[in-house]
Design an enzyme around this catalytic site. Structure first.
Site, PDB file in Angstrom:
ATOM      1  N   ASN A   7       2.382 -19.261  20.687  1.00 44.60           N
ATOM      2  CA  ASN A   7       1.489 -18.748  21.718  1.00 44.60           C
ATOM      3  C   ASN A   7       1.841 -17.296  22.029  1.00 44.60           C
ATOM      4  OD1 ASN A   7      -0.361 -19.041  24.257  1.00 44.60           O
ATOM      5  ND2 ASN A   7       1.553 -18.210  25.029  1.00 44.60           N
ATOM      6  N   GLU A   8       0.965 -16.380  21.653  1.00 45.59           N
ATOM      7  CA  GLU A   8       0.998 -14.961  22.034  1.00 45.59           C
ATOM      8  C   GLU A   8       2.200 -14.185  21.508  1.00 45.59           C
ATOM      9  OE1 GLU A   8       0.283 -14.559  26.254  1.00 45.59           O
ATOM     10  OE2 GLU A   8      -1.796 -15.233  26.070  1.00 45.59           O
ATOM     11  N   ASP A   9       2.920 -14.720  20.528  1.00 45.00           N
ATOM     12  CA  ASP A   9       4.044 -13.958  19.987  1.00 45.00           C
ATOM     13  C   ASP A   9       3.579 -12.739  19.199  1.00 45.00           C
ATOM     14  OD1 ASP A   9       5.447 -15.957  21.156  1.00 45.00           O
ATOM     15  OD2 ASP A   9       6.457 -16.670  19.349  1.00 45.00           O
TER      16      ASP A   9
END
Length: 845
Positions: free
Chosen positions: A431-433
């Site tokens: 998630n959103e890395d």
């Protein structure tokens, strides 16, 4: 030979602060699984951290180490059998000692661990099991210090969390507290067996015409001694056995059986068909004695993500059993900070709410946990698709060799554990890395395809998402689609609206755009977007103890909203759109109106775009739920009380939904000058698989009088496009010089003589409208033991009629727009004769 026996170790535990070695430091543990905060509360050593400022008073727990202990008797173990100590989950740094000897060291919360203790338990009588849980908060800081060269870029929580395989939200998030749990958070037991089925799974091949399917069942067997074991596989449907095959177990401990299923009953997401589940069982036998039996349910279905070039860029949508599915749904965070407190019943209630809200997909977010089996069971049974993140969130994770090995074991374990669930249709790397990579300016060259070189860059985590995880999914669940991250699209900028999925936060965060234009901001699949709203007053009453604190800007209310800058964001959207209020109950309601409108504008437009060559493949709002009583983006609060947005989304996701909207006029940048003319559009969105005929009506009703200000428009015998959008008016015109008074556009659609959907478009902003004196009337027209039906009518248009949410009561609809000449019915279940009627509120009341 012995049949597998299980001995749960759920009772008889005690615990203490590891530094306090006095004998009277031990405190009883009511039951395991548990985490230390629960056990401290049970011993009156900790107040409920969810109330008031108690989270701060619980912070001392975060920096402590804890020891748990139990005494058990050696179970009877027949000759030729082994004894295994099995942990389904230890949180997190755990040193396990049996009779003083270390038998296991754990550093990953997401792994199950098994230890053969046969020799350790040779002595009869009592044995002492002790587990030291080292402080994860301090260990993480130590690990970070050991690698100062790594770029620890992250959003939310302390960056050191990236070094530890523990639920990342435990370090605090922009919707949750900092509660660093420790403990035996999943089941622990002793197992005695001579042989066992270690794993059972299926691979399904469904014929393109859906008239037949081949089901291959695989079993992995562990045995203490070599010998001739046999595996008896059975296939069942609705409790009836439909096929059976017995086969010998190979020398390497495997067995498989293939079943041909004629005219299979397929598994479908709800709204598209039945979520049919088959059951496969394997009985492990030796000399006709059953040693172990395992059963798992699975579905016969196909699922794919369709990515193909088109006029908008490259598509991203889901196809199940050959049918394109617009995936309207929500993102899911853990439903509690104290995870063992979530029961199977509570999980099911959450998924039942999804179905009640016509949401077809839930996204298990990567900063939480790989969920409990009961969560996925509920999704399987109720027909809810699962988007499953791997547990990486908002950071640049290090890739030390020992950490990579732990991640590999974690991913293998969880993919194997969950691969039989037909609800899971996608695995996603993080998630959103990749957003962290962009914002921190870390190295990312999509054209570089050498994984070893990625490890040498300042963004080594790419190796996890584009090498390690996809290989695990390919090996253990090859039919499930893998996506490197969320958001992600072919290595392009994560905000690229033409490819992959995107998180659209320019409403609320970012540029703080008007929510009325949300549909213009989306991409191919909108996997995050949101708007905050207060929970209902009954929830606030739970965590705000002092009546003097019950005002909108009180310290305790701000403390329970963890989002940075929430004050100015909430205020901005309220002031731009509504007449503000200072009393708490009205303020709560106004924030809920804004959230409901935001979700409606986004979903309504994106669903319409589905019909434009799958321009938008789905929308997963942030977020469905809360992990504690709080003020957040959730559309259902911690106590499962839906906010108005829940109902607004449900209406937009109706199988057949009518939509009407006038073009956006941004009053805030035109000195509030009204437009001379406005364009409007009218359309129908349908998820039906067949064309249907409908009648669509559009009325123009004065806000001030309730009268029609111009002739209504009626489209009869309209052919509604299956699984798409039917545009009826794309260039409608309102001349405000002729029709000067504010009026709503009220649309309805009938199919087969039944009114199936409504939509009402209002002049914006609401703050310019006088919505008092509506002439609203609510009558009870029927009542039974636990159900009432209300008839709602009005003389003038009513905006967002919201009913009270009460424990044990379910409302068929709420947050409704009511217009003259269109009486609506609401069914209330769980309200008994003699109970006080539900309170209600509408805008301008």
């Amino acid at each position: 030979m012995s049949k597998l026996q299980q001995f749960p170790l759920s009772k008889g535990w005690s615990f203490r602060d590891s530094e306090d070695t006095s004998e009277d430091a031990w405190m009883p543990v009511p039951v395991v699984p548990s985490v230390v905060h629960q056990d401290l509360q049970a011993n009156s050593k900790l107040k409920d951290p969810y109330i008031g400022f108690n989270e701060l008073e619980a912070r001392w727990v975060n920096e402590k180490s804890w020891t748990y202990k139990t005494v058990f008797q050696k179970p009877a173990a027949p000759a030729g059998s082994c004894i295994v100590l099995a942990f389904d989950g230890l949180d997190t740094f755990a040193k396990v000692k049996l009779d003083g000897n270390v038998i296991l060291e754990n550093d990953n919360m997401f792994l199950a661990r098994r230890v053969d203790v046969t020799k350790a338990l040779e002595a009869e009588g009592d044995h002492v099991l002790e587990i030291d849980f080292d402080c994860a908060f301090l260990r993480a800081k130590e690990l970070r210090k050991q690698d100062p060269k790594h770029n620890w870029a992250s959003f939310n929580g302390d960056p050191s969390r990236l070094s530890v395989r523990k639920a990342q939200y435990h370090w605090g998030w922009d919707w949750g507290p900092v509660l660093m749990t420790a403990g035996i958070w999943r089941d622990v037991r002793l197992e005695v067996y001579s042989a066992r089925v270690a794993d059972l799974w299926t691979e399904v091949q469904l014929a393109s015409d859906h008239q037949s399917a081949q089901v291959t069942a695989f079993a992995e067997v562990e045995s203490v001694h070599s010998g001739s074991h046999r595996a008896c596989f059975t296939l069942s449907l609705h409790g009836q056995e439909i096929a059976r095959e017995e086969i010998g177990v190979t020398e390497n401990g495997t067995a498989k059986a293939t079943f041909d299923v004629k005219e299979p009953s397929l598994w479908w997401p709800h709204g598209y068909g039945d979520a049919t589940l088959y059951e496969v069982s394997v009985s492990l036998r030796k000399e006709q004695e059953e040693l172990h039996k395992v059963s798992k349910k699975f579905g016969i279905r196909t699922a794919e993500v369709v990515q193909r070039p088109d006029k908008h860029g490259k598509s991203f949508f889901f196809r199940v059993n050959g049918v394109d599915i617009f995936c309207g749904g929500s993102c899911w965070i853990p439903a509690d900070n104290l995870l063992p407190s979530i029961t199977a019943e509570r999980y099911r209630k959450w998924i039942e709410l999804m179905v009640h809200g016509r949401q077809v997909m839930i996204r298990v977010w990567g900063g939480g946990i790989y969920e409990d089996n009961s969560f996925y069971d509920a999704c399987d049974e109720l027909g809810v698709l699962v988007w499953q993140d791997f547990m990486f969130g908002c950071g640049n994770y290090p890739t030390w060799p020992n950490l990579l090995e732990s991640i590999r074991k974690e991913s293998v374990y969880n993919v194997r554990r969950l691969r039989h669930h037909p609800s899971i249709v996608i695995w996603v790397g993080n998630n959103e890395d990749y957003q962290v990579q962009e914002q921190a300016g870390l190295t990312y060259n999509y054209e570089d395809k050498d994984p070893e070189s990625w490890l040498k860059t300042d963004f080594p985590a790419r190796y996890i998402y584009e090498k390690l995880l996809p290989e695990v999914v390919q090996e253990f669940s090859p039919s499930t689609f893998y996506h490197p991250g969320s958001p992600w699209g072919d290595g392009k900028t994560t905000s690229d609206p033409t490819v992959g999925d995107m998180h659209q936060w320019n409403v609320w965060h970012g540029t703080q755009e008007k929510y009325q234009i949300f549909d213009t901001l989306g991409g191919r699949f909108n996997s995050e977007f949101g708007m905050e709203a207060f929970p209902h007053m009954s929830t606030i009453d739970y965590f705000v103890e002092n009546e003097a604190d019950k005002y909108p800007q009180s310290h305790v209310l701000d403390f329970h909203n963890k989002a940075d800058g929430h004050e100015r964001r909430i205020a901005t959207y309220l002031v731009e759109n509504l007449r503000t209020a200072t009393d708490l109950e009205t303020h709560i309601y106004l924030t809920q109106v804004v959230q409901a409108e935001t979700m409606m504008f986004g979903y309504r437009g994106w669903r319409r775009q589905w019909g434009d060559e799958r321009h938008c493949g789905g929308a997963l709002l942030w977020q469905l739920n809360d992990c504690w009583p709080t003020i957040s983006w959730a559309i259902v609060d911690y106590f499962l009380r839906p906010k108005p947005a829940f109902y607004a989304v449900a209406r937009v996701l109706n199988p057949i939904a009518v939509g009407v909207r006038r073009e956006h006029h941004d009053w805030s940048v035109t000195h509030a000058q009204p437009p001379k003319t406005s364009k409007f559009e009218l359309w129908v969105a349908s998820s039906r698989q067949q064309e249907v005929q409908g009648t669509v009506e559009l009325r123009f009703l004065s806000v001030n009088t309730g009268l029609e200000v111009r002739e209504r428009i009626v489209h009869e015998n309209v052919s509604i496009v299956p699984n798409g959008t039917t545009n009826l008016i794309v260039d409608g015109l309102i001349d405000h010089r002729v029709h000067s008074e504010p009026h709503v556009l009220a649309a309805r659609i009938w199919v087969d003589g039944q009114l199936v959907a409504r939509d009402v478009d209002w002049p914006q902003p609401f703050k310019y409208l006088d919505l008092s004196d509506r002439g609203l009337e609510i009558k009870k027209i029927s009542e039974s033991e636990d159900e009432q039906t209300l008839l709602i009518s009005t003389q003038k248009p009513v905006k967002c009629l919201v009913f009270e949410e009460r424990e044990g009561v379910r409302i068929s609809d709420s947050a409704m727009d009511i217009v003259p000449g269109d009486d609506q019915r609401v069914t209330i279940k769980g309200l008994k004769p003699g109970d006080a009627p539900l309170k209600y509120k509408f805008l301008g009341q």
